[in-house]
Design a protein around this motif. Structure first.
Motif, mmCIF file in Angstrom:
data_model
loop_
_atom_site.group_PDB
_atom_site.id
_atom_site.type_symbol
_atom_site.label_atom_id
_atom_site.label_comp_id
_atom_site.label_asym_id
_atom_site.label_seq_id
_atom_site.Cartn_x
_atom_site.Cartn_y
_atom_site.Cartn_z
ATOM 1 N N UNK A 1 0.533 -1.198 -0.320
ATOM 2 C CA UNK A 1 0.183 -0.048 -0.217
ATOM 3 C C UNK A 1 1.168 0.884 0.392
ATOM 4 N N UNK A 2 2.273 1.302 0.329
ATOM 5 C CA UNK A 2 3.335 2.756 0.019
ATOM 6 C C UNK A 2 4.087 1.891 -0.607
ATOM 7 N N UNK A 3 5.029 3.157 -0.838
ATOM 8 C CA UNK A 3 6.385 3.263 -1.301
ATOM 9 C C UNK A 3 7.232 3.783 -0.434
ATOM 10 N N UNK A 4 8.459 4.146 0.380
ATOM 11 C CA UNK A 4 8.905 4.486 0.631
ATOM 12 C C UNK A 4 10.763 3.920 -0.211
ATOM 13 N N UNK A 5 10.902 5.783 -0.382
ATOM 14 C CA UNK A 5 12.113 6.362 -0.831
ATOM 15 C C UNK A 5 13.287 6.013 -0.631
ATOM 16 N N UNK A 6 14.598 5.532 -0.700
ATOM 17 C CA UNK A 6 15.435 5.235 0.424
ATOM 18 C C UNK A 6 16.390 6.336 -0.270
ATOM 19 N N UNK A 7 17.092 7.279 0.957
ATOM 20 C CA UNK A 7 18.569 7.713 0.927
ATOM 21 C C UNK A 7 19.210 7.515 0.434
ATOM 22 N N UNK A 8 19.721 5.904 1.681
ATOM 23 C CA UNK A 8 20.320 5.299 1.316
ATOM 24 C C UNK A 8 20.867 3.900 1.325
ATOM 25 N N UNK A 9 20.921 3.009 0.252
ATOM 26 C CA UNK A 9 20.505 2.032 -0.052
ATOM 27 C C UNK A 9 21.897 0.813 0.721
ATOM 28 N N UNK A 10 21.688 0.036 1.359
ATOM 29 C CA UNK A 10 22.409 -0.904 1.953
ATOM 30 C C UNK A 10 22.020 -1.921 2.342
ATOM 31 N N UNK A 11 22.355 -2.890 1.372
ATOM 32 C CA UNK A 11 21.728 -4.541 2.487
ATOM 33 C C UNK A 11 22.683 -5.051 2.836
ATOM 34 N N UNK A 12 23.846 -4.958 3.085
ATOM 35 C CA UNK A 12 24.978 -5.469 4.049
ATOM 36 C C UNK A 12 24.632 -4.571 5.597
ATOM 37 N N UNK A 13 23.962 -4.362 5.509
ATOM 38 C CA UNK A 13 23.626 -3.757 6.926
ATOM 39 C C UNK A 13 22.293 -4.152 7.764
ATOM 40 N N UNK A 14 22.311 -4.844 9.124
ATOM 41 C CA UNK A 14 20.436 -5.465 9.377
ATOM 42 C C UNK A 14 20.368 -4.539 10.183
ATOM 43 N N UNK A 15 20.906 -3.742 10.047
ATOM 44 C CA UNK A 15 20.035 -2.078 11.053
ATOM 45 C C UNK A 15 19.253 -0.811 9.396
ATOM 46 N N UNK A 16 19.241 -1.701 8.899
ATOM 47 C CA UNK A 16 18.339 -1.290 7.623
ATOM 48 C C UNK A 16 17.507 -1.257 7.380
ATOM 49 N N UNK A 17 17.699 -2.993 7.485
ATOM 50 C CA UNK A 17 16.375 -3.556 7.224
ATOM 51 C C UNK A 17 15.162 -3.237 8.474
ATOM 52 N N UNK A 18 15.990 -4.021 10.302
ATOM 53 C CA UNK A 18 15.652 -3.353 10.967
ATOM 54 C C UNK A 18 14.164 -2.057 10.907
ATOM 55 N N UNK A 19 14.606 -1.368 10.032
ATOM 56 C CA UNK A 19 13.635 0.078 10.070
ATOM 57 C C UNK A 19 12.596 -0.150 9.332
ATOM 58 N N UNK A 20 12.232 -1.122 8.785
ATOM 59 C CA UNK A 20 10.826 -1.247 8.107
ATOM 60 C C UNK A 20 10.376 -2.451 8.229
ATOM 61 N N UNK A 21 11.223 -4.076 8.778
ATOM 62 C CA UNK A 21 10.264 -5.067 8.486
ATOM 63 C C UNK A 21 9.781 -5.241 9.423
ATOM 64 N N UNK A 22 8.282 -5.414 9.826
ATOM 65 C CA UNK A 22 7.238 -5.951 10.458
ATOM 66 C C UNK A 22 6.712 -7.020 10.950
ATOM 67 N N UNK A 23 6.267 -7.311 11.177
ATOM 68 C CA UNK A 23 5.733 -8.736 11.954
ATOM 69 C C UNK A 23 4.801 -9.516 10.720
#
Length: 118
Positions: free
Chosen positions: A35-57
């Protein structure tokens, strides 16, 4: 004619540095939710904190488009994603991720697609 739905985000096209989602253009890397699109300022697939910021249950499937080639993440990212119960994830080229996203979203699956700009 591109697929468009009021309640689902279909990826219409992608090219160098930009994506079209439901006829809306986005520059750079993005995360496409149903239902939405988030534009990223940075893209770092090697940083788990990056995934923690948007992953939900609620996320059932996470597709990660890594660009022109299929790149694998760092061990810490892979371990983090594997540790999330109920989450299926796949790293693939950006083109494959776009096509797979559209198939899964049309099947009413809760898919989130992380797309690294090519």
């Amino acid at each position: 004619m591109p697929l468009v739905s009021e309640n689902k985000n279909f990826i219409g096209s992608y090219e160098k540095g930009k994506f079209s989602v439901n006829n809306q253009e986005y520059c750079g890397s993005i995360i496409v939710f149903p239902e939405k699109v988030i534009e990223l300022k940075e893209s770092n697939i090697d940083d788990k904190e990056h995934f923690k910021s948007f992953l939900t249950e609620e996320i059932e499937i996470l597709l990660i488009g890594t660009g022109k080639t299929r790149d694998m993440p760092s061990l810490s990212v892979k371990s983090y994603l594997m540790g999330r119960k109920g989450l299926n994830f796949e790293f693939m080229t950006t083109g494959s991720a776009c096509r797979t996203h559209n198939v899964l979203i049309s099947e009413d699956r809760f898919v989130v697609t992380y797309l690294k700009a090519i």
